[in-house]
Scaffold this active site. Structure first.
Site, PDB file in Angstrom:
ATOM      1  N   GLU A 175      -3.508   9.193  -1.704  1.00 14.19           N
ATOM      2  CA  GLU A 175      -2.908  10.046  -0.674  1.00 14.19           C
ATOM      3  C   GLU A 175      -1.839  10.962  -1.250  1.00 14.19           C
ATOM      4  OE1 GLU A 175      -2.643   8.594   3.373  1.00 14.19           O
ATOM      5  OE2 GLU A 175      -2.993   6.588   2.613  1.00 14.19           O
ATOM      6  N   ARG A 232      -6.314   9.480   7.412  1.00 12.30           N
ATOM      7  CA  ARG A 232      -6.928   8.413   6.634  1.00 12.30           C
ATOM      8  C   ARG A 232      -6.682   8.679   5.154  1.00 12.30           C
ATOM      9  NH1 ARG A 232      -9.545   4.479   9.851  1.00 12.30           N
ATOM     10  NH2 ARG A 232      -8.958   3.363   7.964  1.00 12.30           N
ATOM     11  N   SER A 233      -6.953   7.683   4.334  1.00  7.67           N
ATOM     12  CA  SER A 233      -6.778   7.914   2.890  1.00  7.67           C
ATOM     13  C   SER A 233      -7.850   8.874   2.365  1.00  7.67           C
ATOM     14  CB  SER A 233      -6.778   6.595   2.137  1.00  7.67           C
ATOM     15  OG  SER A 233      -7.920   5.834   2.470  1.00  7.67           O
ATOM     16  N   GLN A 251       0.796  -1.241   0.000  1.00  2.21           N
ATOM     17  CA  GLN A 251       0.000   0.000   0.000  1.00  2.21           C
ATOM     18  C   GLN A 251       0.825   1.287   0.000  1.00  2.21           C
ATOM     19  OE1 GLN A 251      -3.789   0.433   2.427  1.00  2.21           O
ATOM     20  NE2 GLN A 251      -2.471   1.854   3.534  1.00  2.21           N
ATOM     21  N   GLU A 276       4.575  -1.173   8.812  1.00  6.43           N
ATOM     22  CA  GLU A 276       3.226  -1.175   9.399  1.00  6.43           C
ATOM     23  C   GLU A 276       2.408  -2.320   8.821  1.00  6.43           C
ATOM     24  OE1 GLU A 276       1.374   2.686   9.078  1.00  6.43           O
ATOM     25  OE2 GLU A 276      -0.609   1.804   8.886  1.00  6.43           O
ATOM     26  N   LYS A 287      -5.533   6.502  14.848  1.00  2.00           N
ATOM     27  CA  LYS A 287      -6.481   7.185  13.958  1.00  2.00           C
ATOM     28  C   LYS A 287      -7.766   7.469  14.729  1.00  2.00           C
ATOM     29  CE  LYS A 287      -5.112   4.725   9.705  1.00  2.00           C
ATOM     30  NZ  LYS A 287      -5.341   3.431   9.012  1.00  2.00           N
ATOM     31  N   ASP A 338      -1.660  -1.253  12.811  1.00  3.39           N
ATOM     32  CA  ASP A 338      -2.752  -0.340  12.427  1.00  3.39           C
ATOM     33  C   ASP A 338      -4.060  -1.132  12.507  1.00  3.39           C
ATOM     34  OD1 ASP A 338      -4.567   1.302  11.150  1.00  3.39           O
ATOM     35  OD2 ASP A 338      -3.590   1.284   9.202  1.00  3.39           O
TER      36      ASP A 338
HETATM   37  C1  2PG Z   1      -3.503   3.236   6.502  1.00  2.81           C
HETATM   38  C2  2PG Z   1      -4.388   4.375   6.038  1.00  2.81           C
HETATM   39  C3  2PG Z   1      -3.631   5.638   5.753  1.00  2.81           C
HETATM   40  P1  2PG Z   1      -6.782   3.973   5.125  1.00  2.81           P
HETATM   41  O1  2PG Z   1      -3.692   2.087   6.110  1.00  2.81           O
HETATM   42  O2  2PG Z   1      -2.633   3.462   7.326  1.00  2.81           O
HETATM   43  O3  2PG Z   1      -2.562   5.415   4.871  1.00  2.81           O
HETATM   44  O4  2PG Z   1      -5.188   3.996   4.945  1.00  2.81           O
HETATM   45  O5  2PG Z   1      -7.200   5.285   5.650  1.00  2.81           O
HETATM   46  O6  2PG Z   1      -7.324   3.675   3.752  1.00  2.81           O
HETATM   47  O7  2PG Z   1      -7.070   2.856   6.094  1.00  2.81           O
HETATM   48 MG    MG Z   2      -2.107   1.306   7.613  1.00  2.00          MG
END
Ligand code: 2PG
Ligand code: MG
Length: 428
Positions: A204, A365-366, A162, A284, A336, A311
């Site tokens: 992003e 977040r994305s 990702q 991560e 988050k 995460d």
């Molecule tokens: C992640 C986030 C931010 P998402 O995985 O850490 O990069 O992605 O907000 O899509 O979960």
């Molecule tokens: Mg992540």
């Protein structure tokens, strides 16, 4: 000073998807707002983001129910509450919702209110948000984790991994992290264009790659670091978000771009080999949120020299973080706000992480908004790290820029320790 009015509206995030804006008004007319972000590679243990699911409107993505819940249930219960009593406000939101994942009112409803109340309280006190949230104790400017190349769910699976990110571990100041990132981001763009590999920007703001394997990005990154005049591993380290829950089918991990599947044990070996081969300082979600065995084995082997961040594994949930600490599943936690749904619970998650001697990474977040709340949260809690996506597009830049403003407000009280931070967890 009491809450007089709470109202909510549908606005649109960085992907153009509907999201929630909340405005809180106090008895003296002072206001505060909160804009709620939204993920794409969401973890199964996150608090629930309430969407209407009406296929005839906004492809099911509208948030009118969450807004209704704010107007009809939350507002009447919070009017008259002292706005500076953040804990009680958030407790009230948790109690009103009554579920363990905010699934009745929606975490997008509770979080919008929680953020707006915090901001109204700071405005009432006449202090910056970071000063209010940190009770005047926040002074550490974050080391940035910045995406250069995007993939996975954020780039229609152009590659499976990702995020390929950099951390300016050699920077002497917050401002220098941005300058170093600027140089590398644009060097990477030039390399991508000259190789005919660039197809635009991912969700992003990082380059959307047209690569033929999941390891090709490492070469581009290393070349960009060199081209920008830095030494990989010394000035700049590589950081990855594998977002591996999206790659795991319950049995094996799939790297479709490479046409290879891995058992958990093999995938763990692959992750370790990448850590040995490349100057990786942080990784991560190298494994799925259910694959505890791999987390533990990996952390045991590389946790002394690499930051291992959970995460999807932790979803900013103190029970899950506690379990992770007890079982040594990682050594860092991604934070988050909307994974848990209130500001107080988010701060508790950061405090629990820090008290275990682990490192928190405050993250966007994305799907983001023009709200720079997390820049304040990172400084308020002395979290030390901030992850916002890339170095382009205003929903990202607003956060990096906000830290510059906070730095000016702090003046000589501001502190920056850069890569020294990792000494707290990396012992090898
Ligand atoms: C992640 C986030 C931010 P998402 O995985 O850490 O990069 O992605 O907000 O899509 O979960
Ligand atoms: Mg992540």
């Amino acid at each position: 000073m009491n809450i007089k009015k709470i109202d909510a509206f549908q606005i649109y995030d960085s992907r153009g998807f509907p999201t929630v804006e909340v405005e809180v008004t106090l008895d003296n007319g002072v206001t505060g707002y909160g804009l709620v972000p939204s993920g794409a590679s969401t973890g199964q243990f996150e608090a629930l983001e309430l969407r209407d699911g009406d296929k005839n409107r906004f492809r099911g993505k509208s948030v009118f129910k969450a807004i209704d819940n704010i107007r009809k249930e939350i507002a009447p219960s919070l009017i008259g509450f002292p706005v500076t009593d953040m804990k009680s406000i958030d407790m009230k939101l948790i109690e009103l919702d009554g579920t363990n994942n905010k699934s009745r009112l929606g975490a997008n409803a509770t979080l919008g209110v929680s953020m707006a109340c915090a901001r109204a309280a700071a405005n009432f006190r006449g202090v910056s948000l970071f000063e209010y949230l940190g009770k005047g104790q926040g002074h550490l400017l974050p080391l940035n984790e910045i995406q250069i190349l995007g993939g996975g769910a954020h780039a229609n699976w152009a590659i499976d991994i990702q995020d390929f990110l950099i951390i300016a571990v050699g920077a002497k100041s917050y401002q220098e992290t941005l300058e170093m990132t600027f140089n590398i981001y644009h060097a990477a763009g030039e390399i991508m264009r000259s190789r005919g590999k660039s197809v635009g920007l991912a969700d992003e703001g990082g380059w959307w790659p047209d690569f033929s394997s999941n390891e090709e990005p490492f070469e581009v990154l290393l070349e960009a670091i060199r081209m920008a005049g830095y030494e990989a591993g010394k000035d700049i380290a590589i950081s990855l978000d594998i977002a591996a829950s999206d790659l795991f089918d319950g049995r094996v991990y799939h790297l479709k771009k490479d046409g290879v599947s891995y058992t958990p044990k093999e995938f763990c070996e692959l992750m370790i080999s990448w850590c040995n081969k490349y100057p990786i300082i942080s990784i991560e979600d190298p494994f799925a949120d259910t694959d505890y065995e791999s987390w533990r084995a990996f952390t045991e082997q590389v946790g002394g020299r690499v930051q291992v961040i959970g995460d999807d594994l932790f979803t900013t949930n103190i029970d899950r973080i506690k379990n992770g600490i007890e079982n040594r599943l990682a050594n860092a936690v991604l934070i988050k706000l909307n994974q848990i749904g209130t500001v107080s619970e988010t701060i508790s998650a950061i405090e629990m992480t820090q008290s275990a001697g682990w490192l928190p990474v405050v993250s966007a977040r994305s799907g983001e908004t023009e709200d720079a709340f997390i820049a304040h949260l990172a400084v308020a809690t002395n979290a030390g790290q901030l992850k916002v996506g890339s170095f382009s597009r205003s929903e990202r830049m607003v956060k990096w820029n906000e830290v510059l403003r906070i730095e000016r407000i702090l003046g000589n009280r501001a502190n920056f320790i850069g890569g020294e931070l990792y000494r707290r967890i990396l012992t090898d």
